[in-house]
Each structure stands twice: as C-alpha cells, then as structure tokens.
Motif scaffolding. Structure first.
Motif, short mmCIF file in Angstrom:
data_model
loop_
_atom_site.label_atom_id
_atom_site.label_comp_id
_atom_site.label_asym_id
_atom_site.label_seq_id
_atom_site.Cartn_x
_atom_site.Cartn_y
_atom_site.Cartn_z
N PHE A 156 29.87 -58.70 -5.95
CA PHE A 156 28.50 -58.46 -6.42
C PHE A 156 28.36 -58.86 -7.88
N ALA A 157 29.33 -58.47 -8.71
CA ALA A 157 29.27 -58.80 -10.14
C ALA A 157 29.31 -60.31 -10.36
N ALA A 158 30.17 -60.99 -9.61
CA ALA A 158 30.29 -62.44 -9.78
C ALA A 158 29.00 -63.16 -9.40
N ARG A 159 28.40 -62.76 -8.27
CA ARG A 159 27.17 -63.43 -7.84
C ARG A 159 25.98 -63.03 -8.71
N ALA A 160 25.97 -61.78 -9.20
CA ALA A 160 24.90 -61.37 -10.11
C ALA A 160 24.99 -62.16 -11.41
N ALA A 161 26.23 -62.41 -11.89
CA ALA A 161 26.41 -63.20 -13.10
C ALA A 161 25.94 -64.63 -12.89
N ALA A 162 26.13 -65.14 -11.68
CA ALA A 162 25.64 -66.49 -11.40
C ALA A 162 24.12 -66.53 -11.40
N ALA A 163 23.50 -65.44 -10.92
CA ALA A 163 22.04 -65.38 -10.91
C ALA A 163 21.48 -65.19 -12.30
N ASP A 164 22.19 -64.44 -13.15
CA ASP A 164 21.75 -64.19 -14.52
C ASP A 164 22.99 -64.04 -15.38
N PRO A 165 23.43 -65.11 -16.04
CA PRO A 165 24.69 -65.07 -16.81
C PRO A 165 24.70 -64.03 -17.92
N GLU A 166 23.54 -63.56 -18.34
CA GLU A 166 23.50 -62.55 -19.41
C GLU A 166 23.64 -61.14 -18.88
N ARG A 167 23.69 -60.98 -17.56
CA ARG A 167 23.69 -59.66 -16.96
C ARG A 167 25.10 -59.08 -16.93
N SER A 168 25.23 -57.80 -17.28
CA SER A 168 26.50 -57.10 -17.15
C SER A 168 26.21 -55.68 -16.67
N PHE A 169 27.24 -54.99 -16.20
CA PHE A 169 27.07 -53.65 -15.64
C PHE A 169 27.94 -52.65 -16.39
N GLY A 170 27.31 -51.58 -16.87
CA GLY A 170 28.06 -50.50 -17.51
C GLY A 170 28.71 -49.60 -16.48
N ASP A 171 29.42 -48.56 -16.96
CA ASP A 171 30.14 -47.67 -16.05
C ASP A 171 29.19 -46.97 -15.08
N THR A 172 28.04 -46.52 -15.60
CA THR A 172 27.09 -45.80 -14.73
C THR A 172 26.56 -46.72 -13.65
N GLU A 173 26.20 -47.95 -14.02
CA GLU A 173 25.65 -48.89 -13.04
C GLU A 173 26.74 -49.39 -12.10
N ALA A 174 27.99 -49.42 -12.58
CA ALA A 174 29.09 -49.85 -11.71
C ALA A 174 29.23 -48.91 -10.52
N THR A 198 19.14 -59.33 -8.40
CA THR A 198 19.23 -58.70 -9.72
C THR A 198 18.47 -59.48 -10.78
N ARG A 199 17.98 -60.66 -10.44
CA ARG A 199 17.12 -61.39 -11.39
C ARG A 199 15.82 -60.63 -11.63
N SER A 200 15.39 -59.82 -10.64
CA SER A 200 14.08 -59.17 -10.77
C SER A 200 14.11 -57.67 -10.48
N LEU A 201 15.26 -57.12 -10.00
CA LEU A 201 15.34 -55.71 -9.64
C LEU A 201 16.59 -55.07 -10.23
N THR A 202 16.53 -53.77 -10.51
CA THR A 202 17.73 -53.04 -10.90
C THR A 202 18.56 -52.73 -9.67
N VAL A 203 19.80 -52.34 -9.91
CA VAL A 203 20.67 -51.98 -8.80
C VAL A 203 20.07 -50.79 -8.03
N GLY A 204 19.53 -49.82 -8.76
CA GLY A 204 18.92 -48.66 -8.10
C GLY A 204 17.75 -49.05 -7.23
N GLU A 205 16.93 -49.98 -7.71
CA GLU A 205 15.78 -50.44 -6.92
C GLU A 205 16.24 -51.17 -5.67
#
Length: 876
Positions: A156-174, A198-205
C-alpha cells in the motif's frame, strides 16, 4: 512485463520455487486479484531454466491453447495433422519452464494440451495460474494466500508513493493502513486500487468507503488486461464462468456472515450439495477450513460483498433472507435447550461459530417487522449469551424483542425469563424482582407451572442478594418444592447458588452446604456443566470458611481447571480464590499468591461482578502478609476494599475490611466490617472483628479483652468456622493464663493445636507463646467439642459486660461525653489534664467496646444515652 516493483511475498516465492523442484506441473490457485500471475513471474524468474510465458487469460473461449503456446516457440501447426503439442515438444531442448497464466476459463483445453506436452517433453516443467485446478495426474495445487499484514502495508505504501511521491504515513496512519488492508482481505489488486485513491482521500475515508468497495475501487489502472482494471471486473470474470445454478448458490451463500457448514448451506442456498460447494471452492470463490470439526466454509469479505450485490440485483433478496431467518430460528430453538444437558459443549461451540449469522437473522427480522421470529430467536439465544457472559448483546436483543406489542404469552415469558437471569448475573437485583413479578403474572395467566417456578426462583434470587437470604426463604422453599415435584429441577439448581451466596459467612453453614451438594448433583444429572462448576466453586469457598481444607482443595482445584477450559470465568475465579485461601491456611503462601494472581487476571479479563476480583485481591493480601511482605499485603487489601465497594453485593466489602482490621490494627475498617456484619447477619465476619478487638485490648483492659474473646468464640461456633474457633480458644487461653488458670489455659491451647493439626492448618500467630507461663500445666485428652463447650460455659463473672455503653470506664465516659460536646482531642486533653496520647488511647478503647469507627457515631450514642450535651468550651 510488469512496470511496477514487486513488493513482499518473499516466503511465497521461496515456496513456489521449492514446489517446482519436486513436480513437473504446479498450479497456483486463488481468487481473482490474489496475485497469482505476478507471483508466478517472480518465482519462475529465479528458476534456472529457459522460461516462456503464455497469456492464456486473454484467449476467447474456443480459441486453441496450443496455438498460443506454439507462437511463443515459433512453431506452426503440423501439416500431417498431428497434435500441436507434439510440435511444441519437438522444439524444446533441455530444461524448460512454461508459464500458463490465467487458465480458469479454458481449463479443459489447457489440461489436454499440458498433458500431451508433458508426455513428449521430459525436460519441461509447467507452472499454471488458475482459479481452479487443472485436474491432471501428478499435478500439485498450491493456494496463494492473502498478503501478510507486513507485506500488505508495504505494498500500500509503495503504490501510494507512486500515486503521490510526497505522501508519507505516520505511526497513527500506519495502523489505519493495516486495518484497511485487513478489510480488503489482503488482496493485492484491491490494495493497489485503494492506494491509488490516496491522491484524493485519506486512509480513514477509504476504509469508511469499503461498504461500497466496488464503486470506491472502480477506477483502476489502465492495463492491457481488463480483468485487472477494477475490483468488480476481476470478480465479474470469475462469476461469468459459473453455471446458473452455482451463481444462485453463491448469491444465497453471501447471506452467511460468519461462514457455514454443508448442512446450513443446503438449507439456505437452493439445497446445495457437497459437489456444488466443492465446485465453488475449486474456483476460489469459497474457502474451506479442513481443520474445523464439521467442515467450515466461508466467503471473503470482498467475494461476499460482490455476491450480495448480485443477490440484490436478482430480485430474490427478500425471499432469501426470510429463508435464512427461518433456518436460524429453527436452529437456535433446537440447539439452545441442549445447553442444559450433556451436549452443552458441542452446542456452545456451534453457536459461537454461527453467532454473527444469528445476529444477522435478528437484524433482518427486526428490519422486516417479523416480531415473532425476532422474539423467538432472541428468547432462545438468551441462554447462550448468558452462558458466554455477553451481557450487552443479551440485554439489547431481549429488550428489543420485548417491545413488540403482540407476543404469544409463552414467547413473552421466555424473554422475561432471560432478562431475569441477566439481571441476576449483572447485579440488578431490584430489576430482577420487578421482572420476576411480570414473569409470574404472564406465566400465571398462561397456567405454565414451569415459568411460575422460574419466576419464583428469580424473585428469590434477587431478594436474597439484595436484602438477604431470610427475606427470600419463602419463595426459595416454594421453588424447591416445585423442583421435587419435577417441574424444573435444573432451574432450581441454577438458582440455588444465589441463595447460598447470600448465606455465606452466616450461622448454620450446614444448610448452604447441603443445598450446594444437592444443586451440584442435579446439575450433573442434567449434564449442565456450567451450573455444576458454579455450585462446586461456591462449595469450595464455603469449605474454606468452615475449615474443611481438604474439601476446599478437592473442589477448588478441580473446578478451577474445568472452568478455565470451559471459559467459565466466574467459577474459575471463585474456585481459584478458595484454593489459594486454603493454601495460605496450610502454610504455602507462595503458591497461594501465585494462584491468587491468576484469579485476579481472570477476573480482570472477564465481565463479571467486582466481587470476584475482590476475592482474589483479599486472598493475595493474606498470602503477602504470610510472606511478611507487609506493604504489598496492605496494598492488596486496600484495593480489595475499593473493588468491593463497586459490587452490587456490597456486603462482601466486609471480608477485606475485617482482614485489614485484623492484620493492620485498622479500627475504622473493623468498625465498618462490624456494621456490615450486623446488618447482614455475617456471623463469621463479626467473630473475627470481635477477636481483633480482644487483641487490641490486651494489657489495657483485660476484662473487656477476655469478654470479646469469649464472644468471638461463640460466634465462630455459630458460623461453623473450626479454624476461627481454634483462634478464639487461643485468645481465651491467653487471658486465662494471665489470670493464673494455667491448667485451663493449657487445655484450651492443646485442643486448638490438635484440631489445627487434624485440619492441616499451619500454626496460628494470634497468641504469643509463653512456655514459662505453662510450665507444670497438666495436659488432658478431652475431646475438642467438649473443650469448646466447656470454654463457652465457663465465662468469668468479671468479663460480663464488654459491649455497649455499660462497659465504658469512668475515664472513658468522660472522654465520650466531651466528644459528644464536639471538643477536639487537644481540647479534651486540656480539660481533663491528661496527655494527648492518653485521650487517643481512651478513644481507641471506646471505639472497640462500642464497635464503632468514627467520632460522629460516638456523638450519636452520647445523645442517645445521656441526652444533648450542654454547650461548652475548653476553658469553662
């Protein structure tokens, strides 16, 4: 070839390579989106053989598999009409590896071609991917598992980074990502599609949108393979390969929330057969658990959501749900009554397995306005929820069902009976009495003797636990008479524990002992392990309280193991507490402390009344004290008092309170324990409070001290507490020896010592042993009971008044009157020309003799005995 990195799956790659080393035909099976194709490419890339990859998934039905493979090797169709597999085999040299990817829609053609090819090419190995096995001789089938949580979150992290290279996940979001991946069943395709959002929604959404996962994950990556463009497309592909019959069966199976066995499937899904289920398992749409006792099937959340959508679209959803509700209504009405018999364990396991399905049936009944099914299912399930300590679930559904305006009387009675049982267990004793009255009215109108007995029993239980055993005796006697007449023997056994719990620590312990033995026998005859365990645990506790340590260990240790294995936490805690307590008394405090800690942990993990935790903490305090860990002992008993105050059975606070008073000279604790003991006739508790007061007054007011010891002896005899009788005999002996009656004192001590040895009790520490005082004393062999009777008869005249206002000395009366006039200790010291320490000593003696613990209580007694004091000050 793939354009994205391969993430995780290291152990799966190793496994595929291992299997290719031991077979010539390996098929990776699994549902669409599980990652079969990508895993096949990665695994075969490390095998030392010439590799060719044939995309079978893009072939239309009817197209020839052999032609597609032949093209890879540059081979044309033989002009002599021989099979094309022969021509392909002729083109192969040495070790070769052929990947046949996406075979599920042309399984028969692939199988025929691969079979011929393997026969003609001895150096060839084939790796196929398919949603179902090929069915070839020698074929090894390996089901590709969902991604592990670690691999899934990494993907998930790898593909989210491909969708938005500036995106990262903190401990809470992990943590939210891990939850999301579990909700997507570990399917790599679903995880990649979700990551793209993840380009347009949060993980919670994204997680919140999984209820409509096919719309949410509908815009996939543009690829050459339409099957992998969206999650729905992947499942559409699998669904279209099914026969019409299997499609309908799959739709109906989607109603099961927590899985199903073959019998349930046949009842709900078009009389499906084992062959139908096997076909769906082979196509990776249904998973089978071979380790379940009766064979258990389930759909993944994703497959279930897809099949439910198809069911709704078919127009048959309402009829299908009605059949589902009928099936589970009949199942619970048949199975739950068997919880009261020898099949209890079997049906508990079955109902646990089907619990989510049953909850779904309840919810659909309510939504459809089917009050009868709702009430019948909830009424039957009440026993299961209670047996498994699911209090909230039980209350919600029983009260919801009871709200229906027009229920059959016996259906209503069953709901009320369940709520009475629930309120009894959760300590809502006032509610028990009210609901029992409603049940009695309903059952009386219907003329149902069984429910009349239950109503009387619950009213007796609620009254006994809220008010006291004597207030409930009439109802309890009527219930017992009905049980003897055969109306409901098990119901009587299941309620006897409440009456006996209320009788704990009172006079005449033979009555609860006899009733518990009777209840245990009835429960065992009925095959009801739960009631047998509970009554056995209470019997173990009663055995400790009456000095029968062998019985306490036998009952406690056996019940503890049985209850732990059965998940019956209340019985386990009671039994462990009783067994640990007898270990303290036998002189094994280390073992006792370890067992008490286990009991506390079980109580903490359960949803039981706080009194169970209180018992564990109290015994832990006794064990720590015996180990001379004084601070730890005091802490445990303090926590026990706090916990007990949160119990609906508040009288039990007297147990840790009296031990705080005994062990730590806590006058306030003794006074409160005495008050509770008097209010609830807890003779056992009161006896120890009296004994503690005797110890406090040694050498200060020996007459009063000996009087308290004599009274404690009488109370311990009434409570049937043989160990307490020995303790009281020692205290009386101490005072008789100080009065010069060495022979009488020695008789008492010898009898107490011999009785402790008979019981297996460690030496008492109540009385400091003074061998010089007993030198030359005569010993005799008078029996223990006769020694006790003699001690009770020979109360000395000078110890007649040790309680109440008349027992106060003139100095103590002066102090009491000044307390009644609201003077402080320093003011009293100044008024009487004594030291502050003397005032405090007098005050302690006053509290002990009057069995109170506060100045305000003393002021009330002053007014009662001497009228309102005159206003005064320290200098008047």
């Amino acid at each position: 070839m793939p354009r994205t990195s391969f993430v995780g799956r290291a152990s799966e790659v190793r496994r595929v390579v291992e299997l290719l080393g031991v077979t010539r035909i390996l098929t990776l099976v699994g549902p669409g989106g599980i990652g079969k194709s990508r895993l096949a490419l990665e695994a075969t890339g490390v095998v030392p053989a010439e590799r060719a990859i044939a995309d079978i998934g893009s072939l239309d039905r009817g197209a020839r598999v052999g032609v597609r493979v032949a093209e890879l090797y540059g081979v044309g169709e033989p002009e002599d009409g021989s099979p094309i597999a022969y021509a392909v085999a002729g083109a192969l040299r040495g070790e070769a590896l052929l990947v046949l990817d996406g075979c599920e829609h042309v399984v028969e053609d692939v199988a025929s071609f691969a079979d011929a090819l393997l026969d003609r090419a001895p150096g060839l190995r084939i790796l196929a991917t398919s949603q179902r096995p090929l069915g070839l001789a020698g074929e090894v089938t390996w089901a590709v598992p969902p991604m592990t949580e670690e691999d899934a979150t990494a993907l998930f992290a790898a593909r989210a980074a491909a969708a938005d290279p500036e995106r990262s996940f903190g401990d809470t979001e992990a943590a939210a990502v891990a939850d999301l991946c579990r909700g997507l069943d570990g399917l790599p395709l679903a995880i990649e599609l979700a990551a793209a959002r993840t380009r347009s929604l949060t993980v919670g959404e994204i997680a919140a949108g999984l209820v409509r996962r096919f719309e949410l994950l509908g815009n996939g990556v543009q690829t050459g393979d339409s099957r992998h463009a969206t999650l729905r497309a992947s499942l559409d592909w699998s669904y279209e390969l099914l026969s019409d019959r299997l499609r309908v069966i799959l739709q109906r199976l989607s109603l099961f929330v927590s899985g199903f066995d073959a019998a349930s499937a046949a009842a709900v899904a078009e009389e499906s057969t084992l062959e139908d289920l096997a076909a769906l398992v082979e196509r990776s749409l249904v998973a089978f658990d071979p380790h379940a006792p009766s064979g258990w099937y389930r759909l993944s959340d994703t497959a279930r959501a897809y099949a439910l959508d198809r069911l709704e679209a078919s127009g048959d959803a309402e009829e299908a749900r009605a059949g589902f509700v009928r099936y589970f209504r009949d199942l619970v009405e048949h199975g739950v009554p068997l919880l009261d018999g020898p099949e209890q364990a079997v049906w508990m396991n079955r109902l646990f397995a089907d619990q989510d399905n049953i909850t779904a049936a309840l919810a659909w009944s309510r939504a459809a306005g089917d009050d009868d099914s709702l009430a019948r299912i909830a009424g039957a399930m009440g026993t299961f929820w209670l047996e498994s300590s699911q209090w909230s679930e039980c209350r919600v559904w029983l009260e919801t069902a009871l709200d229906a305006p027009a229920l059959e009387p016996l259906v209503r009675a069953r709901l009320l009976e369940g709520l009475c049982h629930l309120d009894t267990w959760t300590g809502n004793f006032d509610s028990v009495v009210v609901r029992a009255g409603q049940l009695l009215e309903t059952a009386g109108a219907a003329g149902d003797k069984w429910y009349i007995g239950r109503a009387l029993g619950y009213r007796a239980a609620g009254t006994a636990l809220a008010v006291g055993a004597e207030a409930a005796r009439n109802d309890f006697t009527r219930v017992r008479r009905l049980s003897v007449e055969g109306a409901d023997a098990w119901g009587y056994a299941n309620l006897a524990w409440a009456f006996c719990l209320a009788r704990m620590f009172q006079t005449d312990p033979d009555e609860p002992r006899r009733l518990l033995d009777e209840a245990m026998m009835l429960a065992r005859e009925a095959g009801d392990g739960r009631t047998a365990r509970l009554t056995s645990a209470l019997a173990a506790l009663l055995a400790v309280a009456t000095g029968r340590l062998d019985d306490a260990h036998r009952l406690g240790s056996r019940t503890y193991e049985d209850a732990r294995q059965a998940g019956h936490w209340s019985a386990a805690v009671l039994a462990a507490g009783a067994d640990a307590w007898q270990l303290v008394l036998r002189g094994s405090p280390e073992d006792a402390a370890a067992l008490a800690v286990e009991a506390i942990a079980l109580a903490d993990a359960s949803n039981e009344d706080p009194l169970f935790r209180m018992l564990g903490l109290t015994v832990l305090g006794l064990a720590r004290d015996a180990l001379l860990e004084i601070d730890e002992a005091e802490d445990a008993l303090t926590r026990a008092v706090v916990v007990a105050r949160g119990s609906r059975m508040r009288r039990w606070v007297a147990l840790p309170l009296v031990f705080r008073g005994v062990l730590f000279d806590d006058e306030a604790a003794l006074a409160e324990a005495t008050g509770v003991a008097k209010e609830h006739d807890l003779t056992w508790i009161h006896a120890y409070a009296l004994l503690a007061r005797a110890r406090r007054l040694r050498g200060v007011d020996d007459a009063a001290a000996e009087g308290f010891a004599q009274d404690a002896l009488g109370r311990h005899v009434e409570a049937g507490n043989t160990i307490g009788v020995c303790d009281a005999l020692d205290e009386v002996a101490f005072h008789r020896r100080r009065r010069g009656a060495a022979d009488a004192a020695q008789r008492l001590r010898s009898a107490a010592t011999a009785e402790r040895e008979r019981l297996g009790v460690a030496s008492a520490e109540w009385v400091p042993y003074e061998p010089d005082a007993e030198r030359g004393a005569t010993r005799d062999d008078t029996g223990f009971d006769e020694v006790v009777r003699s001690a009770l008869r020979t109360r000395a005249p000078h110890v007649a008044a040790v309680h109440g206002w008349e027992s106060l000395t003139p100095a103590e009366l002066q102090v009491a009157r000044l307390i009644g006039a609201h003077l402080t200790n320093p003011q009293i010291a100044e008024r009487l020309y004594v030291s502050l320490a003397t005032v405090k000593t007098h005050l302690g003696h006053i509290f002990a003799k009057l069995e109170i613990g506060t100045r305000s209580e003393l002021a009330v007694l002053v007014r009662a005995h001497e009228g309102a004091p005159e206003a005064t000050d320290a200098h008047s």
